[in-house]
Motif scaffolding. Structure first.
Motif, PDB file in Angstrom:
ATOM      1  N   TYR A 227       0.827  -1.200   0.000  1.00  0.00           N
ATOM      2  CA  TYR A 227       0.000   0.000   0.000  1.00  0.00           C
ATOM      3  C   TYR A 227       0.862   1.252   0.000  1.00  0.00           C
ATOM      4  N   GLY A 228       0.432   2.260  -0.730  1.00  0.00           N
ATOM      5  CA  GLY A 228       1.128   3.538  -0.729  1.00  0.00           C
ATOM      6  C   GLY A 228       2.418   3.549  -1.493  1.00  0.00           C
ATOM      7  N   ARG A 229       2.699   2.501  -2.294  1.00  0.00           N
ATOM      8  CA  ARG A 229       3.996   2.418  -2.971  1.00  0.00           C
ATOM      9  C   ARG A 229       4.215   3.536  -3.977  1.00  0.00           C
ATOM     10  N   SER A 230       3.104   4.104  -4.504  1.00  0.00           N
ATOM     11  CA  SER A 230       3.265   5.131  -5.535  1.00  0.00           C
ATOM     12  C   SER A 230       3.854   6.416  -4.972  1.00  0.00           C
ATOM     13  N   THR A 231       3.687   6.644  -3.676  1.00  0.00           N
ATOM     14  CA  THR A 231       4.225   7.856  -3.062  1.00  0.00           C
ATOM     15  C   THR A 231       5.315   7.548  -2.041  1.00  0.00           C
TER      16      THR A 231
ATOM     17  N   SER B 215      -0.609  -3.363   8.565  1.00  0.00           N
ATOM     18  CA  SER B 215      -0.241  -2.036   8.069  1.00  0.00           C
ATOM     19  C   SER B 215       0.687  -1.290   9.022  1.00  0.00           C
TER      20      SER B 215
ATOM     21  N   HIS C 236      -3.492  10.954   4.854  1.00  0.00           N
ATOM     22  CA  HIS C 236      -2.672   9.769   4.611  1.00  0.00           C
ATOM     23  C   HIS C 236      -3.086   9.161   3.287  1.00  0.00           C
ATOM     24  N   VAL C 237      -2.109   8.656   2.517  1.00  0.00           N
ATOM     25  CA  VAL C 237      -2.385   8.207   1.154  1.00  0.00           C
ATOM     26  C   VAL C 237      -3.394   7.072   1.091  1.00  0.00           C
ATOM     27  N   THR C 238      -3.461   6.217   2.116  1.00  0.00           N
ATOM     28  CA  THR C 238      -4.411   5.104   2.092  1.00  0.00           C
ATOM     29  C   THR C 238      -5.451   5.163   3.202  1.00  0.00           C
ATOM     30  N   MET C 239      -5.201   5.931   4.260  1.00  0.00           N
ATOM     31  CA  MET C 239      -6.120   5.951   5.403  1.00  0.00           C
ATOM     32  C   MET C 239      -6.996   7.195   5.461  1.00  0.00           C
TER      33      MET C 239
END
Length: 201
Positions: free
Chosen positions: A33-37, A66, A163-166
């Motif tokens: 998760y969040g690998r793009s940023t 997580s 947060h990018v995923t939360m």
């Protein structure tokens, strides 16, 4: 390695450094998760914490939740959250920039604390690593292991960030310099020892 009489897991390879990890398989890459940023250096910190506890010294990512970047088995097992930051941010002048900062997300922090309080056999632990960058290559400045409840005692002033995923979450940014000061660890000790381990203190 000295014999460990503590129920806590042994740090087997304290001499391994962040720059050692960049030459291993899958280093400098981002996944999950969040690998793009995400930063490859942050993921290398997760690989490093696994390597220092693994007999083979193999650097890998073993995230199971997580908020857990490494699980270290033992009489008292560790759930480890890895945090990394640059020693100094770049400056537009010849003067050094401000000290780098760790970002701690309250939701993940509270989950680490809950594990420590709910289970006698699991302890939430932070792994902090600070690095400098020379010619685009990171060089470790120092690293330390700190129980989550000890980190909790030095945190204050939570703020809200995206947060990018939360989504929007409470977070605390703290410079590594201030963190060391509040933990009672000198900068000289941090830089000179292979690792500062506060889990046994």
């Amino acid at each position: 390695m000295t014999e460990n009489c503590s129920p806590n897991p042994d740090v087997i390879n304290p001499e391994m450094k962040l720059e050692d990890v960049r030459y291993t398989v899958n280093a400098n890459t981002c996944d999950g998760y969040g690998r793009s940023t995400a930063s490859g250096r942050g993921y290398n910190a997760e690989r490093l914490v696994n390597a220092i506890f693994h007999e083979s010294g193999r650097a890998f990512r073993g995230s199971i939740e997580s908020h857990v970047d490494a699980y270290v088995p033992g009489e008292i097992a560790y759930d480890v959250e890895a945090k990394s930051c640059v020693a100094r941010y770049q400056s537009s002048t010849s003067e050094p920039g401000r000290y780098g900062q760790f970002r701690i997300w309250k939701q993940h922090h509270d989950e680490l604390l809950a594990e420590t309080s709910e289970y006698d056999s699991i302890r939430g632990v932070y792994f902090f690593v600070v690095y400098s960058v020379r010619y685009g290559i990171e060089e470790e400045v120092g690293k330390l292991l700190v129980p989550a409840e000890v980190v909790d005692d030095v945190l204050d002033n939570w703020s809200s960030e995206e947060h990018v995923t939360m989504g929007k979450q409470k977070t605390r940014q703290i410079s590594w310099h201030l963190l060391l000061k509040r933990l009672g660890v000198s900068t000289d000790r941090f830089k000179s020892e292979d690792i500062i381990n506060l889990t046994d203190e």
